[in-house]
Design a protein around this motif. Structure first.
Motif, PDB file in Angstrom:
ATOM      1  N   PHE A 189       6.397  -9.456  -6.085  1.00  0.00           N
ATOM      2  CA  PHE A 189       6.365  -9.621  -4.632  1.00  0.00           C
ATOM      3  C   PHE A 189       7.695  -9.116  -4.090  1.00  0.00           C
ATOM      4  O   PHE A 189       8.758  -9.623  -4.450  1.00  0.00           O
ATOM      5  CB  PHE A 189       6.156 -11.088  -4.248  1.00  0.00           C
ATOM      6  N   ASP A 190       7.638  -8.088  -3.235  1.00  0.00           N
ATOM      7  CA  ASP A 190       8.838  -7.459  -2.685  1.00  0.00           C
ATOM      8  C   ASP A 190       8.994  -7.779  -1.209  1.00  0.00           C
ATOM      9  O   ASP A 190       8.005  -7.829  -0.461  1.00  0.00           O
ATOM     10  CB  ASP A 190       8.754  -5.931  -2.819  1.00  0.00           C
ATOM     11  N   LEU A 191      10.245  -7.952  -0.780  1.00  0.00           N
ATOM     12  CA  LEU A 191      10.516  -8.110   0.641  1.00  0.00           C
ATOM     13  C   LEU A 191      11.872  -7.515   0.974  1.00  0.00           C
ATOM     14  O   LEU A 191      12.721  -7.328   0.098  1.00  0.00           O
ATOM     15  CB  LEU A 191      10.488  -9.583   1.051  1.00  0.00           C
ATOM     16  N   THR A 192      12.042  -7.183   2.229  1.00  0.00           N
ATOM     17  CA  THR A 192      13.311  -6.652   2.701  1.00  0.00           C
ATOM     18  C   THR A 192      14.061  -7.734   3.456  1.00  0.00           C
ATOM     19  O   THR A 192      13.454  -8.609   4.082  1.00  0.00           O
ATOM     20  CB  THR A 192      13.096  -5.426   3.607  1.00  0.00           C
ATOM     21  N   VAL A 193      15.368  -7.694   3.383  1.00  0.00           N
ATOM     22  CA  VAL A 193      16.187  -8.696   4.053  1.00  0.00           C
ATOM     23  C   VAL A 193      16.420  -8.312   5.506  1.00  0.00           C
ATOM     24  O   VAL A 193      16.357  -9.143   6.406  1.00  0.00           O
ATOM     25  CB  VAL A 193      17.528  -8.873   3.310  1.00  0.00           C
ATOM     26  N   LYS A 194      16.670  -7.031   5.739  1.00  0.00           N
ATOM     27  CA  LYS A 194      16.874  -6.555   7.109  1.00  0.00           C
ATOM     28  C   LYS A 194      15.522  -6.387   7.780  1.00  0.00           C
ATOM     29  O   LYS A 194      14.649  -5.696   7.261  1.00  0.00           O
ATOM     30  CB  LYS A 194      17.627  -5.224   7.102  1.00  0.00           C
TER      31      LYS A 194
ATOM     32  N   ASP B  68       0.853  -1.181   0.000  1.00  0.00           N
ATOM     33  CA  ASP B  68       0.000   0.000   0.000  1.00  0.00           C
ATOM     34  C   ASP B  68       0.890   1.233   0.000  1.00  0.00           C
ATOM     35  O   ASP B  68       2.116   1.130  -0.103  1.00  0.00           O
ATOM     36  CB  ASP B  68      -0.961  -0.006   1.196  1.00  0.00           C
ATOM     37  N   GLU B  69       0.298   2.397   0.124  1.00  0.00           N
ATOM     38  CA  GLU B  69       1.076   3.632   0.035  1.00  0.00           C
ATOM     39  C   GLU B  69       1.977   3.845   1.242  1.00  0.00           C
ATOM     40  O   GLU B  69       2.915   4.634   1.188  1.00  0.00           O
ATOM     41  CB  GLU B  69       0.136   4.826  -0.138  1.00  0.00           C
ATOM     42  N   VAL B  70       1.706   3.161   2.344  1.00  0.00           N
ATOM     43  CA  VAL B  70       2.530   3.300   3.544  1.00  0.00           C
ATOM     44  C   VAL B  70       3.671   2.290   3.534  1.00  0.00           C
ATOM     45  O   VAL B  70       4.833   2.630   3.773  1.00  0.00           O
ATOM     46  CB  VAL B  70       1.676   3.125   4.818  1.00  0.00           C
ATOM     47  N   ASN B  71       3.351   1.038   3.244  1.00  0.00           N
ATOM     48  CA  ASN B  71       4.352  -0.030   3.250  1.00  0.00           C
ATOM     49  C   ASN B  71       4.520  -0.576   1.832  1.00  0.00           C
ATOM     50  O   ASN B  71       3.628  -1.243   1.309  1.00  0.00           O
ATOM     51  CB  ASN B  71       3.917  -1.153   4.193  1.00  0.00           C
ATOM     52  N   PRO B  72       5.671  -0.316   1.184  1.00  0.00           N
ATOM     53  CA  PRO B  72       5.860  -0.747  -0.201  1.00  0.00           C
ATOM     54  C   PRO B  72       6.277  -2.203  -0.352  1.00  0.00           C
ATOM     55  O   PRO B  72       6.714  -2.602  -1.434  1.00  0.00           O
ATOM     56  CB  PRO B  72       6.969   0.185  -0.693  1.00  0.00           C
ATOM     57  N   LEU B  73       6.147  -3.001   0.711  1.00  0.00           N
ATOM     58  CA  LEU B  73       6.520  -4.410   0.630  1.00  0.00           C
ATOM     59  C   LEU B  73       5.283  -5.268   0.401  1.00  0.00           C
ATOM     60  O   LEU B  73       4.191  -4.942   0.844  1.00  0.00           O
ATOM     61  CB  LEU B  73       7.224  -4.843   1.914  1.00  0.00           C
ATOM     62  N   GLY B  74       5.481  -6.397  -0.280  1.00  0.00           N
ATOM     63  CA  GLY B  74       4.381  -7.304  -0.540  1.00  0.00           C
ATOM     64  C   GLY B  74       4.071  -7.411  -2.021  1.00  0.00           C
ATOM     65  O   GLY B  74       4.908  -7.119  -2.883  1.00  0.00           O
TER      66      GLY B  74
ATOM     67  N   LYS C 168      10.737  14.541   9.688  1.00  0.00           N
ATOM     68  CA  LYS C 168      11.627  13.673  10.451  1.00  0.00           C
ATOM     69  C   LYS C 168      10.961  12.360  10.868  1.00  0.00           C
ATOM     70  O   LYS C 168      11.580  11.529  11.533  1.00  0.00           O
ATOM     71  CB  LYS C 168      12.130  14.405  11.699  1.00  0.00           C
ATOM     72  N   GLU C 169       9.712  12.168  10.477  1.00  0.00           N
ATOM     73  CA  GLU C 169       9.008  10.941  10.856  1.00  0.00           C
ATOM     74  C   GLU C 169       9.596   9.737  10.122  1.00  0.00           C
ATOM     75  O   GLU C 169       9.954   9.820   8.947  1.00  0.00           O
ATOM     76  CB  GLU C 169       7.521  11.067  10.532  1.00  0.00           C
ATOM     77  N   LEU C 170       9.700   8.621  10.832  1.00  0.00           N
ATOM     78  CA  LEU C 170      10.200   7.380  10.254  1.00  0.00           C
ATOM     79  C   LEU C 170       9.089   6.338  10.251  1.00  0.00           C
ATOM     80  O   LEU C 170       8.196   6.365  11.096  1.00  0.00           O
ATOM     81  CB  LEU C 170      11.392   6.853  11.058  1.00  0.00           C
ATOM     82  N   ILE C 171       9.153   5.423   9.287  1.00  0.00           N
ATOM     83  CA  ILE C 171       8.203   4.320   9.267  1.00  0.00           C
ATOM     84  C   ILE C 171       8.968   3.002   9.238  1.00  0.00           C
ATOM     85  O   ILE C 171      10.097   2.930   8.761  1.00  0.00           O
ATOM     86  CB  ILE C 171       7.231   4.402   8.069  1.00  0.00           C
ATOM     87  N   GLN C 172       8.344   1.986   9.785  1.00  0.00           N
ATOM     88  CA  GLN C 172       8.948   0.662   9.864  1.00  0.00           C
ATOM     89  C   GLN C 172       8.309  -0.244   8.823  1.00  0.00           C
ATOM     90  O   GLN C 172       7.090  -0.408   8.795  1.00  0.00           O
ATOM     91  CB  GLN C 172       8.742   0.095  11.268  1.00  0.00           C
ATOM     92  N   LEU C 173       9.139  -0.807   7.954  1.00  0.00           N
ATOM     93  CA  LEU C 173       8.647  -1.708   6.920  1.00  0.00           C
ATOM     94  C   LEU C 173       8.759  -3.150   7.399  1.00  0.00           C
ATOM     95  O   LEU C 173       9.815  -3.578   7.865  1.00  0.00           O
ATOM     96  CB  LEU C 173       9.443  -1.538   5.628  1.00  0.00           C
ATOM     97  N   MET C 174       7.675  -3.879   7.284  1.00  0.00           N
ATOM     98  CA  MET C 174       7.654  -5.280   7.683  1.00  0.00           C
ATOM     99  C   MET C 174       7.219  -6.135   6.496  1.00  0.00           C
ATOM    100  O   MET C 174       6.323  -5.757   5.738  1.00  0.00           O
ATOM    101  CB  MET C 174       6.680  -5.489   8.847  1.00  0.00           C
ATOM    102  N   ASN C 175       7.864  -7.279   6.346  1.00  0.00           N
ATOM    103  CA  ASN C 175       7.485  -8.187   5.269  1.00  0.00           C
ATOM    104  C   ASN C 175       6.087  -8.752   5.501  1.00  0.00           C
ATOM    105  O   ASN C 175       5.648  -8.926   6.640  1.00  0.00           O
ATOM    106  CB  ASN C 175       8.485  -9.339   5.172  1.00  0.00           C
ATOM    107  N   ARG C 176       5.405  -9.039   4.406  1.00  0.00           N
ATOM    108  CA  ARG C 176       4.080  -9.655   4.463  1.00  0.00           C
ATOM    109  C   ARG C 176       4.192 -11.048   3.851  1.00  0.00           C
ATOM    110  O   ARG C 176       4.743 -11.199   2.757  1.00  0.00           O
ATOM    111  CB  ARG C 176       3.071  -8.818   3.672  1.00  0.00           C
ATOM    112  N   TRP C 177       3.650 -12.044   4.539  1.00  0.00           N
ATOM    113  CA  TRP C 177       3.775 -13.425   4.075  1.00  0.00           C
ATOM    114  C   TRP C 177       2.397 -14.068   3.948  1.00  0.00           C
ATOM    115  O   TRP C 177       1.562 -13.927   4.840  1.00  0.00           O
ATOM    116  CB  TRP C 177       4.627 -14.246   5.044  1.00  0.00           C
ATOM    117  N   PRO C 178       2.135 -14.791   2.870  1.00  0.00           N
ATOM    118  CA  PRO C 178       0.834 -15.459   2.716  1.00  0.00           C
ATOM    119  C   PRO C 178       0.680 -16.620   3.694  1.00  0.00           C
ATOM    120  O   PRO C 178       1.595 -17.432   3.857  1.00  0.00           O
ATOM    121  CB  PRO C 178       0.861 -15.948   1.263  1.00  0.00           C
TER     122      PRO C 178
END
Length: 321
Positions: A119-124, A96-102, A138-148
């Motif tokens: 399908f995108d994912l981050t290693v870290k 989605d627009e907040v989390n670009p993973l998945g 200065k706001e930061l967001i945390q990206l988390m992988n999404r798994w089916p």
């Protein structure tokens, strides 16, 4: 030929030619010396070979790279299983627009929709990035992988593969479906990779084209079994102060076969300021780029890839002095 949504159709000057020219001269480099037990091994010729490939092509293929074939085969099998899931199931792990993973199938390149699903994912885990490209935000967001939930082996295969690839930054699974009008659309439009380095595994179908630096012709990179394709990204172009150039490339599709590829994108830390390396700068060769923050750059690109914009997304050319 069937019809396709106009959102996919390339401008006439960018539509692919179906009479393909296969690449001659794209270097194929043997990395077996790196796996040698000889502690006195001389790598100077290998380093020179890689340097020449980066300078003359910006692309090369490597063999005897040390990544176990079983690991690559495992992720290729599970990638096909994931993309074979129903659209409804895949969208449960959609970006989605907040989390670009998945998962997503609406990526745009040069503001034209690509004929692919991803399908995108981050290693870290987790990955922290700026919430926007604005320098005063200065706001930061945390990206988390999404798994089916219905395909637990996807996570295992991706994490095992990432381990073998030495913890690079982002992993992507690509599927390019058969297309009824391959002369009008592209799997990925012409672009340069904004990252430091891309390590690509492609299947036997092929479709990757590189814009040859000497004459501007689009050249097909013929698949080599168990090889990886390496290409220089924009960050290395900036670090090297244009000694090594990030080269345009694109992906063709065809009307009969689906194609799969797995790129690994090597990035610096999101807090990194990207600029020409000091040891390469002098009075005769002054810096050609202003510094830019990679995290803010990434946040901007993540948003612009998600939807069609009225302007071109951010490029390193915007920082050229």
């Amino acid at each position: 030929m069937g019809e396709v949504d106009p959102a996919f159709i390339q401008a006439l000057e960018h539509q692919p030619k179906l009479d393909i020219t296969e690449a001659e001269g794209i270097p194929l480099i043997d990395l077996s010396p790196l796996n040698s037990s000889d502690t006195d091994a001389d790598f100077s010729s290998l380093v020179a070979e890689i340097g020449d490939a980066c300078k003359n092509w910006g692309f090369f293929q490597v063999i005897n790279h040390g990544v176990p074939s079983r690991c690559r085969e495992k992720i290729e099998v599970v990638a096909r299983k994931f993309f074979a899931l129903s659209k409804e199931e895949k969208k449960k792990v959609g970006r989605d627009e907040v989390n670009p993973l998945g998962y997503y199938d609406t990526e745009h390149t040069k503001n034209v929709r690509d004929w692919k699903e991803v399908f995108d994912l981050t290693v870290k885990k987790p990955t922290i990035i700026p919430s926007s490209h604005e320098s005063d935000d200065k706001e930061l967001i945390q990206l988390m992988n999404r798994w089916p939930e219905d395909l637990p082996e996807l996570r295992e295969a991706c994490e095992d593969y990432a381990e073998e690839m030495d913890h690079a930054s982002f992993l992507r699974l690509n599927r390019y479906p058969p297309c009824p009008a391959p002369h009008l659309v592209l799997g990925v439009g012409r672009h340069k990779d904004p990252i430091a380095l891309t390590i690509l595994a492609q299947d036997e179908v092929g479709g990757l084209e590189v814009k040859r630096k000497t004459d501007g012709e689009w050249i097909l990179v013929k698949p080599t079994p168990n090889a990886y394709i390496i290409n220089v990204g924009d960050i290395i172009q900036v670090w090297s102060n244009d000694k090594y150039e990030s080269v345009e490339h694109r992906v063709m599709v065809n009307s009969e076969k689906e194609r799969f590829s797995i790129p690994f994108f090597l990035n610096p830390a999101n807090s990194t300021w990207v600029e020409p390396l000091e040891e390469l700068i002098n009075k005769q060769n002054p810096a050609k780029y202003k510094p830019y923050n990679w995290g803010e750059f990434l946040a901007n690109r993540a948003h612009s890839n998600f939807e069609k914009l009225d302007v071109e997304n951010i490029q390193i050319s915007h920082f050229r002095i």
